[in-house]
Motif scaffolding. Structure first.
Motif, PDB file in Angstrom:
ATOM      1  N   SER A 147     -10.883   1.961   3.838  1.00  0.00           N
ATOM      2  CA  SER A 147     -10.189   3.008   3.087  1.00  0.00           C
ATOM      3  C   SER A 147      -9.242   3.794   3.986  1.00  0.00           C
ATOM      4  O   SER A 147      -8.092   4.076   3.619  1.00  0.00           O
ATOM      5  N   TRP A 204      -4.485   0.514  -4.750  1.00  0.00           N
ATOM      6  CA  TRP A 204      -5.258   1.053  -3.634  1.00  0.00           C
ATOM      7  C   TRP A 204      -6.655   0.433  -3.598  1.00  0.00           C
ATOM      8  O   TRP A 204      -7.135   0.024  -2.543  1.00  0.00           O
ATOM      9  N   HIS A 205      -7.312   0.355  -4.748  1.00  0.00           N
ATOM     10  CA  HIS A 205      -8.666  -0.204  -4.807  1.00  0.00           C
ATOM     11  C   HIS A 205      -8.679  -1.689  -4.438  1.00  0.00           C
ATOM     12  O   HIS A 205      -9.580  -2.148  -3.727  1.00  0.00           O
ATOM     13  N   THR A 253      -8.127  -1.972  -0.664  1.00  0.00           N
ATOM     14  CA  THR A 253      -9.318  -1.511   0.050  1.00  0.00           C
ATOM     15  C   THR A 253     -10.425  -2.555  -0.015  1.00  0.00           C
ATOM     16  O   THR A 253     -11.099  -2.821   0.984  1.00  0.00           O
TER      17      THR A 253
END
Length: 179
Positions: free
Chosen positions: A73, A88-89, A92
């Protein structure tokens, strides 16, 4: 070999091979170019952060389970400016899988300790020196637990000392230390 078995073998090879090929390609394009930068961060880190003591490692494990998700992260936040939550997820999750292939467990703890936001800047050792006037390896177990607990939410943990104490005692219990 019968035709059905041949098709089944091909299907299984495709189901396994395609995702692995995609993961390898993503590693080459998105992760490997940043590995040198992360190694430089680790090389420039304070020695206490670069190789945190065992007590701190155990408390990190008690707090977040493993440093890999947090380090992934932090890396995605540092290297990418994602426009959407889904992007983003996804990044990550991929980095969480791929970073342990590039860094040892000790290096992952070092990246966590050196890049953890502590309310003012980054680093667990700086926080320990600011809060207790000691380096990470000189902290008592409850002091070390406070340091790791603060990183979970610096603004509210530093503002509410009773919450900090409760969380630190909980971390100590999870890590197997008597409060």
């Amino acid at each position: 070999m019968s035709r059905v078995v041949r098709h089944a073998v091909r299907a299984v090879a495709l189901l396994i091979g395609a995702p692995l090929t995609g993961l390898f390609a993503y590693d080459l394009v998105a992760v490997r170019p940043h590995v040198a930068g992360m190694e430089a961060i680790l090389a420039q880190a304070d020695s206490q952060d670069a190789s945190p003591p065992l007590l701190i490692r155990r408390l990190i494990d008690a707090s977040v389970g493993s440093p890999a998700p947090s380090v992934a992260s932090m890396a995605v936040r540092q290297f990418y400016h994602s426009r959407s939550a889904m992007d983003w997820h996804a990044r990550t999750a991929l980095w969480q899988i791929l970073l342990p292939m590039h860094f040892s467990d000790e290096e992952m703890y070092g990246l966590y300790a050196s890049q953890a936001y502590n309310g003012v800047d980054k680093g667990l050792d700086r926080l320990a020196r600011r809060e207790h006037g000691k380096s990470l390896d000189a902290l008592a177990p409850i002091e070390a637990a406070r340091i790791v607990a603060i990183v979970q939410g610096p603004s509210y943990m530093l503002r509410d000392r009773q919450r900090l104490e409760t969380h630190a005692e909980r971390l100590m219990a999870r890590a197997g230390y008597a409060p």
